[in-house]
Every structure is written in structure tokens, then in C-alpha cells.
Write a protein that holds these residues in place. Structure first.
Motif, PDB file in Angstrom:
ATOM      1  N   MET A  99      79.759 -40.767 -30.039  1.00  0.00           N
ATOM      2  CA  MET A  99      80.659 -39.974 -29.608  1.00  0.00           C
ATOM      3  C   MET A  99      81.322 -38.861 -30.494  1.00  0.00           C
ATOM      4  SD  MET A  99      82.134 -42.104 -26.439  1.00  0.00           S
ATOM      5  CE  MET A  99      81.189 -42.354 -25.303  1.00  0.00           C
ATOM      6  N   PRO A 100      81.772 -37.747 -29.888  1.00  0.00           N
ATOM      7  CA  PRO A 100      82.441 -36.975 -30.955  1.00  0.00           C
ATOM      8  C   PRO A 100      83.971 -37.351 -31.094  1.00  0.00           C
ATOM      9  CG  PRO A 100      81.487 -35.417 -28.922  1.00  0.00           C
ATOM     10  CD  PRO A 100      81.340 -37.119 -28.773  1.00  0.00           C
ATOM     11  N   VAL A 101      84.365 -37.098 -32.465  1.00  0.00           N
ATOM     12  CA  VAL A 101      85.870 -37.354 -32.680  1.00  0.00           C
ATOM     13  C   VAL A 101      86.834 -36.781 -31.552  1.00  0.00           C
ATOM     14  CG1 VAL A 101      87.654 -36.853 -34.299  1.00  0.00           C
ATOM     15  CG2 VAL A 101      85.349 -37.415 -35.301  1.00  0.00           C
ATOM     16  N   VAL A 102      87.645 -37.375 -31.239  1.00  0.00           N
ATOM     17  CA  VAL A 102      88.519 -37.161 -29.880  1.00  0.00           C
ATOM     18  C   VAL A 102      89.333 -35.789 -30.095  1.00  0.00           C
ATOM     19  CG1 VAL A 102      88.720 -39.660 -29.080  1.00  0.00           C
ATOM     20  CG2 VAL A 102      90.330 -38.799 -30.653  1.00  0.00           C
ATOM     21  N   ASN A 103      89.536 -35.106 -29.096  1.00  0.00           N
ATOM     22  CA  ASN A 103      90.257 -33.808 -28.973  1.00  0.00           C
ATOM     23  C   ASN A 103      91.768 -34.627 -28.710  1.00  0.00           C
ATOM     24  OD1 ASN A 103      90.741 -34.422 -26.184  1.00  0.00           O
ATOM     25  ND2 ASN A 103      89.125 -32.833 -25.745  1.00  0.00           N
ATOM     26  N   TYR A 104      92.921 -33.819 -28.498  1.00  0.00           N
ATOM     27  CA  TYR A 104      94.224 -34.205 -28.195  1.00  0.00           C
ATOM     28  C   TYR A 104      94.343 -34.770 -27.085  1.00  0.00           C
ATOM     29  CZ  TYR A 104      99.546 -34.119 -27.522  1.00  0.00           C
ATOM     30  OH  TYR A 104     100.684 -34.500 -27.099  1.00  0.00           O
ATOM     31  N   GLN A 105      93.985 -34.507 -25.882  1.00  0.00           N
ATOM     32  CA  GLN A 105      93.992 -35.222 -24.673  1.00  0.00           C
ATOM     33  C   GLN A 105      93.344 -36.548 -24.671  1.00  0.00           C
ATOM     34  OE1 GLN A 105      92.918 -32.117 -25.013  1.00  0.00           O
ATOM     35  NE2 GLN A 105      95.048 -31.023 -24.289  1.00  0.00           N
ATOM     36  N   GLN A 106      92.275 -36.695 -25.182  1.00  0.00           N
ATOM     37  CA  GLN A 106      91.336 -37.836 -25.476  1.00  0.00           C
ATOM     38  C   GLN A 106      92.292 -38.768 -26.319  1.00  0.00           C
ATOM     39  OE1 GLN A 106      87.754 -35.992 -26.918  1.00  0.00           O
ATOM     40  NE2 GLN A 106      86.959 -36.233 -24.948  1.00  0.00           N
TER      41      GLN A 106
ATOM     42  N   ARG B  63      83.302 -37.010 -38.885  1.00  0.00           N
ATOM     43  CA  ARG B  63      82.811 -36.321 -37.805  1.00  0.00           C
ATOM     44  C   ARG B  63      81.616 -36.120 -37.529  1.00  0.00           C
ATOM     45  NH1 ARG B  63      86.485 -33.056 -34.946  1.00  0.00           N
ATOM     46  NH2 ARG B  63      87.915 -33.237 -36.329  1.00  0.00           N
ATOM     47  N   GLN B  64      80.555 -35.934 -38.473  1.00  0.00           N
ATOM     48  CA  GLN B  64      79.168 -35.991 -38.312  1.00  0.00           C
ATOM     49  C   GLN B  64      78.586 -37.258 -37.638  1.00  0.00           C
ATOM     50  OE1 GLN B  64      76.799 -33.482 -38.606  1.00  0.00           O
ATOM     51  NE2 GLN B  64      78.406 -31.945 -38.712  1.00  0.00           N
ATOM     52  N   MET B  65      79.187 -38.419 -38.452  1.00  0.00           N
ATOM     53  CA  MET B  65      78.465 -39.631 -38.230  1.00  0.00           C
ATOM     54  C   MET B  65      79.005 -40.165 -36.707  1.00  0.00           C
ATOM     55  SD  MET B  65      76.236 -40.539 -40.479  1.00  0.00           S
ATOM     56  CE  MET B  65      75.997 -38.694 -40.508  1.00  0.00           C
ATOM     57  N   ALA B  66      80.186 -39.868 -36.698  1.00  0.00           N
ATOM     58  CA  ALA B  66      80.779 -40.234 -35.210  1.00  0.00           C
ATOM     59  C   ALA B  66      79.939 -39.948 -34.063  1.00  0.00           C
ATOM     60  CB  ALA B  66      82.267 -40.055 -35.221  1.00  0.00           C
ATOM     61  N   GLU B  67      79.348 -38.979 -34.164  1.00  0.00           N
ATOM     62  CA  GLU B  67      78.535 -38.499 -32.947  1.00  0.00           C
ATOM     63  C   GLU B  67      77.405 -39.384 -32.513  1.00  0.00           C
ATOM     64  OE1 GLU B  67      78.325 -35.495 -31.422  1.00  0.00           O
ATOM     65  OE2 GLU B  67      79.719 -34.384 -32.779  1.00  0.00           O
ATOM     66  N   TYR B  68      77.096 -40.289 -33.465  1.00  0.00           N
ATOM     67  CA  TYR B  68      76.023 -41.124 -33.333  1.00  0.00           C
ATOM     68  C   TYR B  68      76.408 -42.670 -32.738  1.00  0.00           C
ATOM     69  CZ  TYR B  68      73.571 -37.783 -35.805  1.00  0.00           C
ATOM     70  OH  TYR B  68      72.889 -36.296 -36.292  1.00  0.00           O
ATOM     71  N   TYR B  69      77.894 -42.789 -32.444  1.00  0.00           N
ATOM     72  CA  TYR B  69      78.284 -44.084 -31.983  1.00  0.00           C
ATOM     73  C   TYR B  69      78.932 -43.999 -30.645  1.00  0.00           C
ATOM     74  CZ  TYR B  69      77.609 -45.656 -36.950  1.00  0.00           C
ATOM     75  OH  TYR B  69      77.181 -46.002 -38.058  1.00  0.00           O
ATOM     76  N   ASP B  70      78.917 -44.942 -29.820  1.00  0.00           N
ATOM     77  CA  ASP B  70      79.407 -45.010 -28.400  1.00  0.00           C
ATOM     78  C   ASP B  70      80.776 -45.456 -28.478  1.00  0.00           C
ATOM     79  OD1 ASP B  70      78.797 -47.556 -29.192  1.00  0.00           O
ATOM     80  OD2 ASP B  70      77.681 -47.999 -27.490  1.00  0.00           O
ATOM     81  N   VAL B  71      81.519 -45.180 -29.309  1.00  0.00           N
ATOM     82  CA  VAL B  71      83.192 -45.393 -29.428  1.00  0.00           C
ATOM     83  C   VAL B  71      83.932 -44.028 -29.729  1.00  0.00           C
ATOM     84  CG1 VAL B  71      82.979 -47.886 -29.967  1.00  0.00           C
ATOM     85  CG2 VAL B  71      82.995 -46.358 -31.735  1.00  0.00           C
ATOM     86  N   ASN B  72      85.269 -44.271 -29.375  1.00  0.00           N
ATOM     87  CA  ASN B  72      85.684 -42.975 -29.531  1.00  0.00           C
ATOM     88  C   ASN B  72      86.608 -43.067 -31.038  1.00  0.00           C
ATOM     89  OD1 ASN B  72      85.494 -41.416 -27.061  1.00  0.00           O
ATOM     90  ND2 ASN B  72      86.341 -43.331 -26.201  1.00  0.00           N
TER      91      ASN B  72
ATOM     92  N   THR C 183      87.862 -52.941 -25.697  1.00  0.00           N
ATOM     93  CA  THR C 183      88.754 -51.986 -24.884  1.00  0.00           C
ATOM     94  C   THR C 183      88.369 -50.546 -24.937  1.00  0.00           C
ATOM     95  OG1 THR C 183      90.325 -51.648 -26.745  1.00  0.00           O
ATOM     96  CG2 THR C 183      90.665 -53.684 -25.233  1.00  0.00           C
ATOM     97  N   SER C 184      87.093 -50.382 -25.810  1.00  0.00           N
ATOM     98  CA  SER C 184      86.593 -48.914 -25.573  1.00  0.00           C
ATOM     99  C   SER C 184      86.752 -48.285 -24.356  1.00  0.00           C
ATOM    100  CB  SER C 184      85.274 -48.778 -26.317  1.00  0.00           C
ATOM    101  OG  SER C 184      84.959 -47.432 -26.417  1.00  0.00           O
ATOM    102  N   LEU C 185      87.277 -46.857 -24.283  1.00  0.00           N
ATOM    103  CA  LEU C 185      87.227 -46.020 -23.048  1.00  0.00           C
ATOM    104  C   LEU C 185      85.621 -45.456 -23.103  1.00  0.00           C
ATOM    105  CD1 LEU C 185      90.677 -44.660 -23.347  1.00  0.00           C
ATOM    106  CD2 LEU C 185      90.018 -46.389 -21.530  1.00  0.00           C
ATOM    107  N   GLY C 186      84.923 -45.644 -24.147  1.00  0.00           N
ATOM    108  CA  GLY C 186      83.536 -44.973 -23.932  1.00  0.00           C
ATOM    109  C   GLY C 186      83.581 -43.504 -23.605  1.00  0.00           C
ATOM    110  N   LYS C 187      82.724 -43.310 -22.784  1.00  0.00           N
ATOM    111  CA  LYS C 187      82.672 -41.926 -22.057  1.00  0.00           C
ATOM    112  C   LYS C 187      83.482 -41.397 -20.861  1.00  0.00           C
ATOM    113  CE  LYS C 187      77.709 -41.365 -23.438  1.00  0.00           C
ATOM    114  NZ  LYS C 187      76.328 -41.580 -22.932  1.00  0.00           N
ATOM    115  N   ASN C 188      84.515 -42.535 -21.018  1.00  0.00           N
ATOM    116  CA  ASN C 188      85.390 -42.475 -19.513  1.00  0.00           C
ATOM    117  C   ASN C 188      86.504 -41.314 -19.928  1.00  0.00           C
ATOM    118  OD1 ASN C 188      84.014 -44.329 -17.803  1.00  0.00           O
ATOM    119  ND2 ASN C 188      85.296 -46.078 -18.856  1.00  0.00           N
ATOM    120  N   ILE C 189      86.454 -40.737 -21.034  1.00  0.00           N
ATOM    121  CA  ILE C 189      87.524 -40.005 -21.619  1.00  0.00           C
ATOM    122  C   ILE C 189      87.047 -38.620 -22.303  1.00  0.00           C
ATOM    123  CG2 ILE C 189      89.233 -41.737 -22.252  1.00  0.00           C
ATOM    124  CD1 ILE C 189      88.588 -41.003 -24.995  1.00  0.00           C
TER     125      ILE C 189
END
Length: 343
Positions: free
Chosen positions: A1-8, A80-89, A337-343
Motif C-alpha cells: 500500500m502507498p505510504v499514508v497521507n495525513y487523513q490516513q 515509499r517505493q517498497m511500501a507499495e508492495y505490502y498490504d499494511v499502512n 490491527t492493520s486497517l488495510g484498505k479500509n483507510i
């Protein structure tokens, strides 16, 4: 998943606050240590925080550059590049920046983020830490406010520290500090809340006997109740909804009860560095000792490429560091506890 933005990122912090757990914040210095952190968060099913200190950034830039800010940007971009390939925030953070390093570290990082956000890109880091604990409290908060205002322009969260974490980290030694400075007062926590909350959401590293490094049992006297007293004082003066997001520094080697108590009192982020440094190095040492005649070209021999290839021992370090972070997730109750794709 991408690195989170402020809201996430705020959703991550809310999740921790509401469900009484904390995120391990892992200090990284290289692609290998970043990989270890990402692997651990994935396997623990925990969202997490990857961070870079001034010393980590300088190391990450290599001997030929030796620039903390440039190295931090490079490490953040890799994460940031590598985080794209993981399913956590994942959130990206910079660790302790003392007043004397603001101009050489924070200022160029904020300038790079300003350039990127103006182009419609995310800031380099999700949050920064300004550690003004070496200077008087009022001066610390005044400088924190100015830095925080600049961070808020780009939806970047600021972490500050009041009180002093003992010990030594990244060449900053506070081992001679007076013991009373190791314990933040409720009055100081209320003052910080009053001054910074009007600007936005921030993280507070309030000290309760914390010491960087690992010490034998009994040498460090943690008093998590200090955090509760400070939070209660904030709730009484400003309202229960103003209780702060707290950060636990100097937690390596702490008793599990102290860790859990701190989390119950509002800690949502715990920095981990010393323990993961050891976890990475331990299997590397084991590899070298067991393969001494293979990693060295001695007595006219050619050695054994299979054992001196850095990949052979680097993978072992990465795996063991990841295992230590998974244990941290369990200690801090963030596993699963990962929020996964819920955020």
C-alpha cells in the motif's frame, strides 16, 4: 500500500488511541533495515512507522556524501517505493532533531516537501520530530510552534519532546542530566497542549524515566503513572477529548508491564532502535564466526564466495530484525490491527 497521507495517518493514530495499542516506530539506516521493518509489519498484520534519525540519514547517504537530510530523503523514497508492495499502512517519520540540527536537517526536508506538495506530490515524510528538550521549556515550545506551523502547511504532523530522555543516541549524550529532568510534570504537559493543539494534531514525547540504550534490570526506573497524571490534568483543564497522542522513547529493555501501562495511558507510538540494531547484528556475527575461514582469504586461500557474499549474511540480519519487530508488535498489542484498505 502507498505510504499514508495525513487523513490516513490520523486514522491510524485514532485506531491505536481507541483500541489501546501502540505502533512500533523503527529506526532505519539502510534499504535492508527498511525491508526488515516492512516484512515484520506485513507478517504481524500491523500498520507501522518507519523513521530516520539525523545519524541514520547521514549514514544512509554514504561516506561520499555524509549529509543527513539527503540521506533521509533517499531512505524515505526507498521506503515509499517498497511500501507499495505490502498490504499494511506505513507512515514515514524523522526521529530526534535537536535545535542545533534544525537548519541542516529539518529545514531542507521541509523545503523538499514544499516543492513536492506544490507539484501535487506527497511530502517526503508523514511526520517530523523536533526535540527541544535540551533548551528551556518556554523556548522549546516557542520553537516547536514555529516548526509546527510550517509542517501544517503541508499536512505533516509534528512530534515534540518535553523533559529529557537519558542516555546517549546519535552522539547526543544526556547521561549527566539531573534526575528530575527525566520526569515530565503535568503542568508541562498542559502547557504543551494549550500552546500546540490550536495549531493541529501533534505527538508528544513526555518523559517518565526513559533512557536510550539497554541497561541491566533495575537500572532504569520508569514511572508510567506520570503519563496518566499528565493526561488527567489535560482532561481536567481542557476537556477529555484533548488527551494527547503520546510517544515512548528509550523503551529498549523495558519490562512488559511498564510498556503496557504506558500504552494504557495514551502512548500510541514507541521508538525502537537499540534492540533492532542488536537483532540485525547478532546473526551476522554468528555467520562470521562460524564461517571464519570462508569469509577471509587467509594463508593463500581464496575464501568461499557463498559465505562472504553480503547477501548471505544480510538476509540473516534482515530476518532476525524482522522477528524482533514482530515481537514488539505483540508487546504493543498492534498485531492484527492493520486497517488495510479500509483507510
Amino acid at each position: 500500500m502507498p505510504v499514508v497521507n495525513y487523513q490516513q495517518y490520523c486514522q491510524m493514530l485514532d485506531n491505536a488511541k481507541q483500541n489501546k495499542f501502540a505502533y512500533p516506530a523503527i529506526n532505519t539506516t539502510s534499504s535492508e533495515t527498511i525491508n526488515a521493518a516492512l516484512l515484520a509489519f506485513k507478517e504481524a498484520k500491523s500498520d507501522g512507522i518507519i523513521q530516520v534519525s539525523t545519524g541514520g540519514g547521514k549514514f544512509g547517504s554514504g561516506l561520499g556524501v555524509g549529509d543527513a537530510a539527503k540521506g533521509a530523503i533517499a531512505l524515505a523514497d526507498y521506503a515509499r517505493q517498497m511500501a507499495e508492495y505490502y498490504d499494511v499502512n506505513i507512515a514515514l517519520h524523522t526521529d530526534h532533531c535537536h535545535p542545533e540540527a534544525v537548519d541542516s536537517f529539518l529545514v531542507p526536508l521541509l523545503a523538499e516537501s514544499k516543492k513536492r506538495t506544490a507539484a501535487g506530490q506527497p511530502p517526503v515524510f508523514s511526520s517530523h520530530m523536533f526535540d527541544g528538550s535540551p533548551i528551556p521549556m518556554k523556548e522549546n515550545i516557542a520553537q516547536s510552534k514555529e516548526i509546527f506551523k510550517k509542517c501544517r502547511e503541508m499536512d505533516v504532523i509534528l512530534e515534540i519532546e518535553i523533559g529529557v530522555v537519558g542516555g546517549e543516541e546519535d552522539g547526543h549524550d544526556t547521561s549527566g542530566v539531573k534526575k528530575e529532568k527525566l520526569y515530565t510534570t503535568p503542568e508541562d504537559m498542559v502547557f504543551a497542549a494549550k500552546e500546540l493543539l490550536p495549531i493541529g494534531r501533534f505527538l508528544l514525547a513526555a518523559t517518565f524515566g526513559n533512557v536510550h540504550g539497554v541497561y541491566k534490570p533495575g537500572n532504569v526506573k520508569l514511572q508510567p503513572i506520570i503519563l496518566k497524571n499528565g493526561q488527567d490534568a489535560i482532561a481536567k483543564e481542557l476537556g477529555a477529548d484533548k488527551r494527547l497522542d503520546l510517544v515512548f522513547h528509550g523503551g529498549s529493555g523495558s519490562d512488559l508491564k511498564d510498556i503496557r501501562d504506558a500504552v494504557d495511558y495514551g502512548v500510541i507510538k514507541m521508538n525502537i532502535d537499540t534492540d533492532t540494531q542488536y537483532a540485525y547484528t547478532r546473526p551476522v556475527v554468528d555467520h562470521m564466526m562460524k564461517n571464519y575461514d570462508g569469509v577471509l582469504k587467509i594463508e593463500g586461500e581464496v575464501g568461499n564466495k557463498k559465505v562472504y557474499d553480503p547477501r548471505s549474511w544480510g538476509k540473516k540480519g534482515e530476518r532476525n530484525m524482522a522477528d524482533r519487530i514482530i515481537r514488539a508488535c505483540e508487546d504493543l498489542r498492534s498485531s492484527g490491527t492493520s486497517l488495510g484498505k479500509n483507510i
